[in-house]
Scaffold this motif. Structure first.
Motif, mmCIF file in Angstrom:
data_model
loop_
_atom_site.group_PDB
_atom_site.id
_atom_site.type_symbol
_atom_site.label_atom_id
_atom_site.label_comp_id
_atom_site.label_asym_id
_atom_site.label_seq_id
_atom_site.Cartn_x
_atom_site.Cartn_y
_atom_site.Cartn_z
ATOM 1 N N ILE A 201 -1.429 3.421 13.196
ATOM 2 C CA ILE A 201 -0.566 2.109 12.655
ATOM 3 C C ILE A 201 0.230 3.543 12.606
ATOM 4 O O ILE A 201 -0.231 4.326 11.497
ATOM 5 C CB ILE A 201 -0.828 1.813 11.466
ATOM 6 C CG1 ILE A 201 -1.892 0.314 11.208
ATOM 7 C CG2 ILE A 201 0.569 0.651 11.237
ATOM 8 C CD1 ILE A 201 -2.170 0.096 10.053
ATOM 9 N N ASN A 206 6.451 -1.116 12.059
ATOM 10 C CA ASN A 206 5.311 -1.834 10.957
ATOM 11 C C ASN A 206 5.615 -0.806 9.563
ATOM 12 O O ASN A 206 5.929 -1.495 8.612
ATOM 13 C CB ASN A 206 4.028 -1.432 11.589
ATOM 14 C CG ASN A 206 4.533 -2.239 13.200
ATOM 15 O OD1 ASN A 206 4.513 -3.452 12.978
ATOM 16 N ND2 ASN A 206 3.531 -2.672 14.706
ATOM 17 N N THR A 207 5.794 0.187 9.610
ATOM 18 C CA THR A 207 6.120 1.348 8.756
ATOM 19 C C THR A 207 6.824 1.039 7.548
ATOM 20 O O THR A 207 7.113 1.362 7.197
ATOM 21 C CB THR A 207 5.494 2.649 9.114
ATOM 22 O OG1 THR A 207 6.408 3.172 9.882
ATOM 23 C CG2 THR A 207 3.974 2.615 10.003
ATOM 24 N N ARG A 212 5.971 -6.312 7.300
ATOM 25 C CA ARG A 212 5.403 -6.066 8.186
ATOM 26 C C ARG A 212 3.809 -5.550 8.244
ATOM 27 O O ARG A 212 2.911 -5.789 8.344
ATOM 28 C CB ARG A 212 5.685 -5.382 9.606
ATOM 29 C CG ARG A 212 6.528 -6.533 9.698
ATOM 30 C CD ARG A 212 7.233 -5.553 11.324
ATOM 31 N NE ARG A 212 6.433 -5.671 12.391
ATOM 32 C CZ ARG A 212 6.229 -6.780 13.279
ATOM 33 N NH1 ARG A 212 7.329 -7.316 13.594
ATOM 34 N NH2 ARG A 212 5.464 -6.044 14.641
ATOM 35 N N LEU A 213 4.114 -4.169 7.567
ATOM 36 C CA LEU A 213 2.776 -3.267 6.974
ATOM 37 C C LEU A 213 2.029 -3.938 5.573
ATOM 38 O O LEU A 213 1.187 -3.889 5.938
ATOM 39 C CB LEU A 213 3.552 -1.889 6.035
ATOM 40 C CG LEU A 213 2.294 -0.863 5.607
ATOM 41 C CD1 LEU A 213 1.579 -0.004 7.412
ATOM 42 C CD2 LEU A 213 3.711 0.873 5.228
ATOM 43 N N LYS A 214 2.784 -4.429 5.502
ATOM 44 C CA LYS A 214 1.527 -5.111 3.653
ATOM 45 C C LYS A 214 0.614 -6.571 5.132
ATOM 46 O O LYS A 214 -0.689 -7.003 4.455
ATOM 47 C CB LYS A 214 2.238 -6.327 3.037
ATOM 48 C CG LYS A 214 1.237 -6.174 1.786
ATOM 49 C CD LYS A 214 2.129 -7.464 0.581
ATOM 50 C CE LYS A 214 1.579 -7.892 -0.404
ATOM 51 N NZ LYS A 214 0.703 -8.201 -0.224
ATOM 52 N N ILE A 217 -2.095 -4.467 6.795
ATOM 53 C CA ILE A 217 -2.629 -4.657 5.813
ATOM 54 C C ILE A 217 -3.861 -4.736 5.342
ATOM 55 O O ILE A 217 -4.952 -4.764 5.224
ATOM 56 C CB ILE A 217 -2.568 -2.866 4.842
ATOM 57 C CG1 ILE A 217 -3.077 -2.144 4.381
ATOM 58 C CG2 ILE A 217 -1.626 -3.335 4.184
ATOM 59 C CD1 ILE A 217 -3.766 -1.190 5.798
ATOM 60 N N THR A 237 2.587 7.392 7.780
ATOM 61 C CA THR A 237 1.788 5.969 7.666
ATOM 62 C C THR A 237 1.364 6.011 5.845
ATOM 63 O O THR A 237 1.001 4.966 4.907
ATOM 64 C CB THR A 237 0.607 5.474 8.407
ATOM 65 O OG1 THR A 237 1.360 5.803 9.455
ATOM 66 C CG2 THR A 237 0.942 3.881 8.326
ATOM 67 N N LYS A 240 3.460 5.371 3.397
ATOM 68 C CA LYS A 240 4.481 4.092 2.721
ATOM 69 C C LYS A 240 3.745 3.553 3.108
ATOM 70 O O LYS A 240 4.127 2.706 1.866
ATOM 71 C CB LYS A 240 4.468 3.658 4.886
ATOM 72 C CG LYS A 240 5.827 4.555 5.693
ATOM 73 C CD LYS A 240 7.247 4.258 4.614
ATOM 74 C CE LYS A 240 8.194 5.105 5.655
ATOM 75 N NZ LYS A 240 9.255 4.550 4.938
ATOM 76 N N LEU A 241 1.898 3.545 2.812
ATOM 77 C CA LEU A 241 1.321 2.797 2.311
ATOM 78 C C LEU A 241 1.351 2.735 0.829
ATOM 79 O O LEU A 241 1.404 1.404 0.135
ATOM 80 C CB LEU A 241 -0.396 2.610 2.645
ATOM 81 C CG LEU A 241 -0.367 2.361 4.450
ATOM 82 C CD1 LEU A 241 -1.500 3.082 4.709
ATOM 83 C CD2 LEU A 241 -0.116 0.232 4.010
ATOM 84 N N SER A 315 2.581 -8.535 13.968
ATOM 85 C CA SER A 315 1.867 -8.335 11.986
ATOM 86 C C SER A 315 1.587 -9.687 11.363
ATOM 87 O O SER A 315 1.685 -9.756 10.972
ATOM 88 C CB SER A 315 3.722 -7.483 11.248
ATOM 89 O OG SER A 315 3.948 -8.743 10.797
#
Length: 358
Positions: A201, A206-207, A212-214, A217, A237, A240-241, A315
């Protein structure tokens, strides 16, 4: 025939190496490689070039860490100086980076012929800087080396039948690369489960979107309860997480440091399934007979979707989880066609450039 090759990112070096090997077999070609430095990579040492059988650049412009406008502008200025010095017959560019566009524009302004490898690709998403770069590069190129029939169809729909440019389907240089590097795959320091999904990713869509990222993941966390996931994690990434409060300590996802191309080939050859928002990895999954689940809303490689080798899930949590469950039951992909040629794209590019130069 003198060719200046302009590249700026590690994936472009892999692609360009395919053509460079073809050039080296010919007494009729002199190639000069220019590295813009767009993607600064500390791993691109002497060992990298030796290990990958890649010629070292004659020029390194060291342009990176800037916004799109400043980066492209500085590249344009410095590439022009190189072209005036070298006076080539052709400028060869790859893909859709700022380096691609800068090389094409600099050559066009000096009335030097431009050949674009990976021409005709379209995501039809103009919010992607890559889409802007590839469209503009195609428009000023003299030869459009397309990887697929779909790419040619895209160009014809845009009116290229009325534009003075040669359009050629030469197959995909990454098919050549997959064949060449398959036997060179290495495990390095990797420790992987016996059965795993390979996931990457990194795409900004997305990031940079917390929702979207949540969603992605969360789906990966759910899948990792029953199937190992190996995820080489880009530093951006990871950042961002962390920003959305993701707990690395409690997750069962096996995060590893970013890997080199030969390690990635090893991961591809030995995984059960690929999940990615990368463009290149979608094709490489196909090359190594793996199904791919693409964490994007669209793809340039529509033939993979149309032939059932690739699934677009965006996503969407439920789509991701359900598609993984379905694909894992399918086993390895069985491909009986040649969507991207037969592994001789490099030779075809050499042949066509010599033909068009005569």
């Amino acid at each position: 025939m003198k060719v200046v090759t302009v590249i700026g990112a590690r994936p472009q070096f892999i692609k360009a190496a395919v053509v460079s090997r073809a050039f080296q077999k010919s007494d009729e070609v002199e190639e000069v490689i220019v590295h813009t430095g767009q993607h600064f990579d500390t791993n691109m040492s002497d060992v990298f070039f030796e290990e990958m059988s890649i010629p070292k650049p004659k020029y390194n412009l060291n342009i990176n860490g800037l916004g799109h406008g400043a980066m492209t502008g500085q590249m344009l200025e410095k590439i022009e100086v190189v072209l005036l010095e070298e006076n080539p017959d052709w400028v060869l560019v790859y893909g859709d980076t700022n380096s691609t566009l800068a090389g094409a524009i600099a050559a066009t302004k000096l009335h030097i012929k431009v050949a674009h490898v990976e021409a005709g690709l379209r995501s039809f998403n103009m919010k992607m800087p890559e889409e802007v770069n590839r469209i503009l590069t195609d428009r000023v190129s003299n030869v459009l080396f397309c990887p697929t029939d779909q790419a040619i169809e895209n160009l014809l729909k845009e009116g290229y039948a009325n534009i003075d440019a040669d359009i050629v389907n030469i197959g995909d240089v990454m098919q050549d690369a997959a064949i060449f590097y398959s036997s060179k795959a290495k495990i390095g320091n990797l420790e992987t489960p016996s059965d795993y999904i390979l996931c990457t990713i990194h795409r900004a869509e997305n990031t940079d979107d917390p929702q979207r990222l949540k969603s992605i993941i969360d789906a990966l966390n759910k899948i990792s309860q029953t199937m190992d996931i190996v995820l080489p994690l880009h530093p951006r990434t990871r950042m961002k997480l962390s920003a959305i409060g993701f707990s690395f300590e409690t997750s069962k996802i096996k995060f590893i440091e970013p890997v080199g191309y030969l390690e990635m080939v090893h991961l591809l050859k030995n995984c059960s399934l690929v999940m990615t928002d990368s463009g290149g990895l979608q094709k490489e999954a196909y090359f190594f007979s793996k199904y791919c689940i693409t964490l994007r809303d669209e793809t340039e490689w529509v033939e993979l979707v149309n032939n059932g080798y690739n699934s677009l899930v965006g996503s969407d949590y439920n789509k991701i989880v359900n598609e993984v469950e379905s694909r894992l039951k399918s086993g390895d992909l069985e491909k009986s066609d040649y969507l991207y040629g037969r592994g001789n794209a490099g030779e075809k590019i050499l042949e066509k450039l010599l033909e068009f130069n005569s």
